[in-house]
Design a protein around this motif. Structure first.
Motif, PDB file in Angstrom:
ATOM      1  N   GLY A 186       0.841  -1.209  -0.205  1.00  0.00           N
ATOM      2  CA  GLY A 186       0.010  -0.048  -0.113  1.00  0.00           C
ATOM      3  C   GLY A 186       0.884   1.228   0.081  1.00  0.00           C
ATOM      4  O   GLY A 186       0.331   2.326  -0.367  1.00  0.00           O
ATOM      5  N   PHE A 187       2.164   1.361   0.349  1.00  0.00           N
ATOM      6  CA  PHE A 187       2.798   2.471   0.463  1.00  0.00           C
ATOM      7  C   PHE A 187       3.041   2.803  -1.190  1.00  0.00           C
ATOM      8  O   PHE A 187       3.655   4.056  -1.309  1.00  0.00           O
ATOM      9  CB  PHE A 187       4.357   2.430   1.260  1.00  0.00           C
ATOM     10  N   GLU A 188       2.977   2.024  -2.135  1.00  0.00           N
ATOM     11  CA  GLU A 188       2.847   2.523  -3.319  1.00  0.00           C
ATOM     12  C   GLU A 188       1.834   3.770  -3.625  1.00  0.00           C
ATOM     13  O   GLU A 188       2.028   4.628  -4.638  1.00  0.00           O
ATOM     14  CB  GLU A 188       2.626   1.575  -4.329  1.00  0.00           C
ATOM     15  N   ALA A 189       0.863   3.789  -2.785  1.00  0.00           N
ATOM     16  CA  ALA A 189      -0.081   4.778  -2.922  1.00  0.00           C
ATOM     17  C   ALA A 189       0.454   6.242  -2.797  1.00  0.00           C
ATOM     18  O   ALA A 189      -0.018   7.496  -3.244  1.00  0.00           O
ATOM     19  CB  ALA A 189      -1.208   4.845  -1.529  1.00  0.00           C
ATOM     20  N   THR A 190       1.599   6.544  -2.217  1.00  0.00           N
ATOM     21  CA  THR A 190       2.342   7.745  -2.214  1.00  0.00           C
ATOM     22  C   THR A 190       2.665   8.357  -3.457  1.00  0.00           C
ATOM     23  O   THR A 190       2.616   9.461  -3.550  1.00  0.00           O
ATOM     24  CB  THR A 190       3.644   7.644  -1.257  1.00  0.00           C
ATOM     25  N   VAL A 191       2.923   7.564  -4.442  1.00  0.00           N
ATOM     26  CA  VAL A 191       3.134   8.094  -5.812  1.00  0.00           C
ATOM     27  C   VAL A 191       1.770   7.951  -6.586  1.00  0.00           C
ATOM     28  O   VAL A 191       1.755   8.775  -7.512  1.00  0.00           O
ATOM     29  CB  VAL A 191       4.173   7.434  -6.380  1.00  0.00           C
ATOM     30  N   ILE A 192       0.926   6.935  -6.340  1.00  0.00           N
ATOM     31  CA  ILE A 192      -0.273   7.058  -7.038  1.00  0.00           C
ATOM     32  C   ILE A 192      -1.173   8.398  -7.064  1.00  0.00           C
ATOM     33  O   ILE A 192      -1.764   8.674  -7.937  1.00  0.00           O
ATOM     34  CB  ILE A 192      -1.145   5.865  -6.775  1.00  0.00           C
ATOM     35  N   TYR A 193      -1.092   8.918  -5.669  1.00  0.00           N
ATOM     36  CA  TYR A 193      -1.784   9.992  -5.260  1.00  0.00           C
ATOM     37  C   TYR A 193      -0.997  11.239  -5.703  1.00  0.00           C
ATOM     38  O   TYR A 193      -1.330  12.319  -5.028  1.00  0.00           O
ATOM     39  CB  TYR A 193      -2.025  10.105  -4.028  1.00  0.00           C
ATOM     40  N   ARG A 194      -0.120  11.264  -6.633  1.00  0.00           N
ATOM     41  CA  ARG A 194       0.788  12.443  -6.910  1.00  0.00           C
ATOM     42  C   ARG A 194      -0.016  13.453  -7.340  1.00  0.00           C
ATOM     43  O   ARG A 194       0.360  14.708  -6.980  1.00  0.00           O
ATOM     44  CB  ARG A 194       1.677  11.898  -8.098  1.00  0.00           C
TER      45      ARG A 194
END
Length: 487
Positions: free
Chosen positions: A224-232
């Protein structure tokens, strides 16, 4: 490599003012990541299973995994500054390994997150059903109504502007984290002999029995820490917010679960924790909370466990919807999925599509007579493998990307070469462990293992084939894959 790698290409969706928008800060972004792993669900449900495999090495395993994922984050953060696109691993794999591999990775991510999210309706329903009947003496409502109700709630929240989801997730995360902290403090206050005399846990070793499965469970808690770039496109000042949120999320998750595992051992005794977890896996946390703090606290914990599952599903739905949106904006999926709500600036059609897919699956499995307790291990296990495989591919893509750039844009050896190599080795080992332990990961038979594993690899290679089809038949769509222009 084209110089346009650092910027996103204006897609048809974006030129029609369909760019996602939001105003999340570091704290809210971290809470989105933390919600994915569902802290209370993990401490009450996953940690006892991990203790069964790892015993007194569980805190050490979390510390080891945290260090390894921090090293992965070095290349991840560096990549986020080089590839300024909101496509997450999809954009990173495209930048490093090319558009075909990028599309294959995107399909792995989309289906992986949709599968992981489908753990929630059945687990939520069983937990709420038990609480209503046994604690509140209420009616015995069939599980699928609770499951469908959850899907409606998360879909409505995800349909709206991301800031609403962020506020809900932040509130729920603070409450459920408080429950775990109280449990930890109470457990340490009891002070077993091992805790009084020393640290109370030991670091893992490669020959430890059950180490492979324990590592798998631990790594899965960080997803889920991929979310940091998904929400760019939906955060304030992404160049500062994304790196801070990434490192805070990895360290926060690792320490949170390491301390919780340590607290179990403080309460049960390091030498007894593995046997206790084996004898009472399902109710280890609830019984411990009751003994340490009281029945009322345990009941509050159950209520927050229910909201924790909701928060986790909401976080996953937001991520899955944004993958669907990115693929649609690029033209790889139907254009309608790339629409953005004119007021909420959310990927509302993709959000609805994810919710409807979960609702349809719930109805189908109910009609087929599949027991709800059989659904969530299969859903979460198969989805976890898809995302883990994608993380390994991404780590390799990051390494390749920076190796190629060294001839004309050399940068820090540690950030661009050493850290990515360590990540490739670590995630390669974890992926191998997932393949060899796949039946235990999904709680299924050898037949189910063959079906789901074949489907997972077919997604990646099918995406590659689809990309070459697009290159031949729809070159305009192929040129947009990865949300950037890359030679």
């Amino acid at each position: 490599m084209s110089s346009t790698t650092r910027g996103t290409t204006k897609t048809p969706a974006e030129t029609q003012e369909t760019k996602l928008s939001g105003n999340m800060g570091v704290g809210e972004l971290v809470m989105n990541v933390l919600a994915f792993s569902s802290p209370l669900t993990t401490v009450a449900g996953t940690l006892p299973v991990m203790l069964l495999f790892s015993g007194q090495t569980a805190p050490g395993i979390y510390i080891l995994v945290t260090l390894m994922l921090l090293i992965f984050s070095v290349g991840f953060v560096k990549m986020s500054r080089s590839v300024e696109a909101p496509g997450g691993f999809y954009s990173f794999v495209t930048a490093g390994l090319g558009k075909p591999a990028g599309l294959g990775g995107a399909l792995l991510a989309l289906f992986g997150y949709v599968f992981i999210g489908f753990f929630a309706p059945s687990l939520f329903a069983l937990t709420l059903q038990s609480f209503v009947v046994n604690t509140l003496n209420g009616p015995d409502v069939p599980w699928y109504w609770y499951g469908l109700g959850l899907i409606v709630v998360t879909t409505v929240l995800a349909y709206n502007r991301i800031d609403l989801s962020a506020k809900v997730l932040t509130t729920v995360m603070l409450l459920e984290s408080a429950v775990v902290v109280v449990f930890d403090i109470a457990a340490f206050a009891t002070g077993s002999d091992e805790m009084v005399q020393g640290i109370g846990f030991s670091m893992p070793w490669i020959t430890d029995a059950g180490l492979g499965l324990a590592l798998l469970f631990a790594v899965g808690n960080f997803f889920g820490f991929e979310a940091t770039v998904i929400y760019r496109d939906e955060v304030k000042n992404p160049d500062r917010t994304i790196p801070r949120a990434t490192y805070m999320a990895v360290v926060g998750i690792g320490l949170f679960y390491a301390v919780a595992a340590w607290a179990y051992m403080a309460f049960l005794g390091a030498g007894n924790v593995q046997a206790a977890a084996e004898a009472n896996t399902v109710n280890l946390f609830n019984d411990g909370a009751t003994a340490l703090v009281g029945k009322i606290f345990a009941d509050v914990g159950v209520v927050l466990l229910i909201t924790s599952i909701l928060a986790s599903m909401l976080s996953i739905q937001n991520i899955a919807a944004r993958y669907s949106f990115s693929l649609a904006a690029d033209g790889a999926l139907p254009k309608v999925l790339g629409r953005v709500h004119p007021r909420h600036k959310s990927p509302y059609v993709s959000t609805l599509a994810v919710g409807l897919s979960w609702a349809a699956a719930t109805v189908v499995f109910t009609v087929a007579g599949v027991a709800p307790e059989a659904l969530y291990p299969i859903a979460s296990g198969s989805g976890t493998f898809s995302v883990l495989l994608l993380m390994f591919i991404t780590s390799f893509a990051v390494l390749v990307y920076f190796v190629r750039r060294r001839s004309f844009a050399p940068e820090s050896m540690w950030k661009t070469i050493v850290a990515p190599i360590v990540s490739v080795v670590f995630l390669g080992v974890i992926t191998y462990l997932a393949i060899t332990n796949y039946p235990e990961l999904i709680g299924g038979s050898s037949v189910m293992t063959a079906i789901f594993m074949t489907f997972t690899f077919a997604l990646f290679f099918g995406g590659i084939v689809y990309a070459y089809f697009l290159r031949s038949k729809r070159p305009d769509v192929y040129a947009r894959l990865g949300r950037q222009e890359i030679d």
